[in-house]
Scaffold this motif. Sequence first.
Motif, PDB file in Angstrom:
ATOM      1  N   VAL A 112       0.834  -1.210   0.000  1.00 43.37           N
ATOM      2  CA  VAL A 112       0.000   0.000   0.000  1.00 43.37           C
ATOM      3  C   VAL A 112       0.869   1.260   0.000  1.00 43.37           C
ATOM      4  N   ILE A 113       0.625   2.118  -1.004  1.00 41.57           N
ATOM      5  CA  ILE A 113       1.250   3.445  -1.032  1.00 41.57           C
ATOM      6  C   ILE A 113       0.153   4.465  -0.747  1.00 41.57           C
ATOM      7  N   LEU A 114       0.511   5.468   0.017  1.00 45.73           N
ATOM      8  CA  LEU A 114      -0.491   6.400   0.513  1.00 45.73           C
ATOM      9  C   LEU A 114      -0.050   7.837   0.236  1.00 45.73           C
ATOM     10  N   ALA A 115      -0.989   8.706  -0.185  1.00 45.49           N
ATOM     11  CA  ALA A 115      -0.647  10.117  -0.430  1.00 45.49           C
ATOM     12  C   ALA A 115      -0.974  10.950   0.794  1.00 45.49           C
ATOM     13  N   SER A 116       0.048  11.307   1.566  1.00 50.60           N
ATOM     14  CA  SER A 116      -0.151  12.299   2.615  1.00 50.60           C
ATOM     15  C   SER A 116       0.319  13.650   2.071  1.00 50.60           C
ATOM     16  N   SER A 117       0.517  14.617   2.941  1.00 48.35           N
ATOM     17  CA  SER A 117       0.747  15.975   2.448  1.00 48.35           C
ATOM     18  C   SER A 117       1.688  16.752   3.352  1.00 48.35           C
ATOM     19  N   LEU A 146      -2.701  13.691   8.420  1.00 52.47           N
ATOM     20  CA  LEU A 146      -1.862  13.173   9.500  1.00 52.47           C
ATOM     21  C   LEU A 146      -2.487  11.903  10.095  1.00 52.47           C
ATOM     22  N   ALA A 147      -3.814  11.932  10.271  1.00 48.64           N
ATOM     23  CA  ALA A 147      -4.509  10.743  10.774  1.00 48.64           C
ATOM     24  C   ALA A 147      -4.318   9.579   9.796  1.00 48.64           C
ATOM     25  N   ALA A 148      -4.422   9.881   8.510  1.00 47.51           N
ATOM     26  CA  ALA A 148      -4.315   8.829   7.497  1.00 47.51           C
ATOM     27  C   ALA A 148      -2.941   8.166   7.536  1.00 47.51           C
ATOM     28  N   GLU A 149      -1.880   8.964   7.598  1.00 49.26           N
ATOM     29  CA  GLU A 149      -0.539   8.352   7.595  1.00 49.26           C
ATOM     30  C   GLU A 149      -0.293   7.619   8.909  1.00 49.26           C
ATOM     31  N   ALA A 154       0.290   2.465  11.732  1.00 45.43           N
ATOM     32  CA  ALA A 154      -0.247   1.595  12.788  1.00 45.43           C
ATOM     33  C   ALA A 154      -0.655   0.228  12.207  1.00 45.43           C
ATOM     34  N   TYR A 155      -1.199   0.232  10.987  1.00 48.79           N
ATOM     35  CA  TYR A 155      -1.559  -1.044  10.342  1.00 48.79           C
ATOM     36  C   TYR A 155      -0.302  -1.839   9.987  1.00 48.79           C
ATOM     37  N   ALA A 156       0.759  -1.136   9.639  1.00 53.29           N
ATOM     38  CA  ALA A 156       2.021  -1.839   9.358  1.00 53.29           C
ATOM     39  C   ALA A 156       2.510  -2.521  10.624  1.00 53.29           C
ATOM     40  N   HIS A 157       2.454  -1.792  11.722  1.00 50.34           N
ATOM     41  CA  HIS A 157       2.941  -2.318  12.987  1.00 50.34           C
ATOM     42  C   HIS A 157       2.022  -3.413  13.525  1.00 50.34           C
ATOM     43  N   TYR A 159      -0.513  -5.187  11.961  1.00 46.89           N
ATOM     44  CA  TYR A 159      -0.961  -6.317  11.119  1.00 46.89           C
ATOM     45  C   TYR A 159       0.067  -6.718  10.072  1.00 46.89           C
ATOM     46  N   GLY A 160       1.228  -6.099  10.096  1.00 43.89           N
ATOM     47  CA  GLY A 160       2.254  -6.461   9.111  1.00 43.89           C
ATOM     48  C   GLY A 160       1.918  -6.016   7.698  1.00 43.89           C
ATOM     49  N   LEU A 161       1.047  -4.983   7.559  1.00 48.65           N
ATOM     50  CA  LEU A 161       0.711  -4.497   6.218  1.00 48.65           C
ATOM     51  C   LEU A 161       1.915  -3.733   5.650  1.00 48.65           C
ATOM     52  N   PRO A 162       2.381  -4.093   4.439  1.00 51.03           N
ATOM     53  CA  PRO A 162       3.519  -3.352   3.873  1.00 51.03           C
ATOM     54  C   PRO A 162       3.076  -1.987   3.336  1.00 51.03           C
ATOM     55  N   VAL A 163       3.432  -0.904   4.038  1.00 55.03           N
ATOM     56  CA  VAL A 163       2.944   0.420   3.637  1.00 55.03           C
ATOM     57  C   VAL A 163       4.099   1.393   3.418  1.00 55.03           C
ATOM     58  N   LEU A 164       3.833   2.374   2.569  1.00 54.58           N
ATOM     59  CA  LEU A 164       4.779   3.473   2.357  1.00 54.58           C
ATOM     60  C   LEU A 164       3.990   4.770   2.177  1.00 54.58           C
ATOM     61  N   PRO A 165       3.901   5.583   3.246  1.00 53.33           N
ATOM     62  CA  PRO A 165       3.230   6.883   3.090  1.00 53.33           C
ATOM     63  C   PRO A 165       4.208   7.935   2.569  1.00 53.33           C
ATOM     64  N   PHE A 166       3.765   8.706   1.577  1.00 54.90           N
ATOM     65  CA  PHE A 166       4.565   9.818   1.056  1.00 54.90           C
ATOM     66  C   PHE A 166       3.886  11.131   1.417  1.00 54.90           C
ATOM     67  N   ARG A 167       4.694  12.129   1.749  1.00 56.56           N
ATOM     68  CA  ARG A 167       4.160  13.478   1.933  1.00 56.56           C
ATOM     69  C   ARG A 167       4.430  14.269   0.661  1.00 56.56           C
ATOM     70  N   PHE A 168       3.381  14.461  -0.152  1.00 59.26           N
ATOM     71  CA  PHE A 168       3.521  15.269  -1.364  1.00 59.26           C
ATOM     72  C   PHE A 168       3.590  16.731  -0.944  1.00 59.26           C
ATOM     73  N   PHE A 169       4.340  17.528  -1.709  1.00 59.89           N
ATOM     74  CA  PHE A 169       4.343  18.972  -1.497  1.00 59.89           C
ATOM     75  C   PHE A 169       3.420  19.582  -2.570  1.00 59.89           C
ATOM     76  N   ASN A 170       3.824  20.598  -3.304  1.00 59.68           N
ATOM     77  CA  ASN A 170       2.906  21.174  -4.294  1.00 59.68           C
ATOM     78  C   ASN A 170       3.154  20.529  -5.645  1.00 59.68           C
ATOM     79  N   VAL A 171       2.323  19.571  -5.980  1.00 58.66           N
ATOM     80  CA  VAL A 171       2.481  18.829  -7.231  1.00 58.66           C
ATOM     81  C   VAL A 171       1.753  19.618  -8.332  1.00 58.66           C
ATOM     82  N   TYR A 172       2.348  19.675  -9.531  1.00 55.02           N
ATOM     83  CA  TYR A 172       1.698  20.399 -10.626  1.00 55.02           C
ATOM     84  C   TYR A 172       1.992  19.697 -11.942  1.00 55.02           C
TER      85      TYR A 172
END
Length: 311
Positions: A112-117, A146-149, A154-157, A159-172
């Motif tokens: 799971v890859i996640l878009a944070s900010s 912040l809650a999402a990431e 927490a799910y990685a810890h 349940y062993g879910l392989p996750v990678l949250p990224f904090r995007f800045f100003n994408v254009y």
Amino acid sequence: MRVLVTGGAGFIGAHMCRALAARPEVGHITVLDDLSSGDLTNLDGVEATVVTGSILDRDLLTDLVAGATHVIHLAARPSVPRSLADPLASHAVNATGTLHVLEACRASRPHVILASSSSVYGDSSAPRKHEDLPTRPLSPYGAGKLAAEAYALAYAHSYGLPVLPFRFFNVYGPLQSARHAYAAVIPAFVSAALRGEPVPLHGDGLQSRDFTYVDSVTRVLAEAAAHRMTSAKPVNLAFGTLVSLRHLMGVLAEILGRPVEETCLPPRPGDIRHSQASPHLLRELFPDVRPVPLEDGLRTTVAWFERTQVP
Ligand code: NAD
């Protein structure tokens, strides 16, 4: 790889689907999007199964996740001002919706890859936002991200879910919408300037952003998915270039070959003064990915607006 892209009909999502479709290891792409801000035409020419529906529909999500080896979760109500106008709606999609996505992934454990900010940092006085800084979101949007990431880690810890949250800045880049009142700064500026109107400038224009061209974002995400990369903390996805809005107007004027006028508007509540990433962790994990210079990315974006903007 069988990839589920939530929010795949949106700006970054559609570029993501195109980038995935070009990779030999990707066998199938499914998009789940409720089209609240996305548009099916963004996916023209992309080979993908498109499901119109919401990440808040748990049964639908469970079905779609069951067929996926990878989930790239981009669906959101992506706007600070929009979250200030309706914080509950923002929370429902950005925080609760993300929790639904993670919960649907718990049993089969796709990557799971996640878009944070970058908005999770708030107005921290540190000149460059690095991932170990304390977070202090200034808006409901930032709080939801912040809650999402936090849930993802927490799910990685737990349940062993392989996750990678990224904090995007100003994408254009191309496809980014200028149509609604909550348009991001680059589409708002380019679109107004091409119509020959003054650009809407909130505040003194000396506020600055770390603008990231969308192709860099999709390249990093595609690499991360292909190698099932994980991280114990969210990773900034920007290259540490600081551009003031006044400088942005100057580059735009150069590309257009004429001056760009402005309409002065009051500063927007919830806006951050300076937003610059520390890119060290990103560079360590993705040493081959180089930033696209603002002049080049903006030129391509202007060309897209010139082709598609109805006068
Ligand atoms: P976008 O609005 O173009 O894309 C979001 C997509 O999510 C849209 O297609 C929308 O229809 C879809 N969506 C919204 N609610 C949904 C729901 N309940 N179920 C299914 N789909 C839903 O915005 P974007 O700029 O492409 O943003 C993509 C992601 O990147 C978002 O998570 C956003 O918060 C994050 N992000 C973007 C930026 C940026 O500069 N663009 C910066 C930081 C973070």
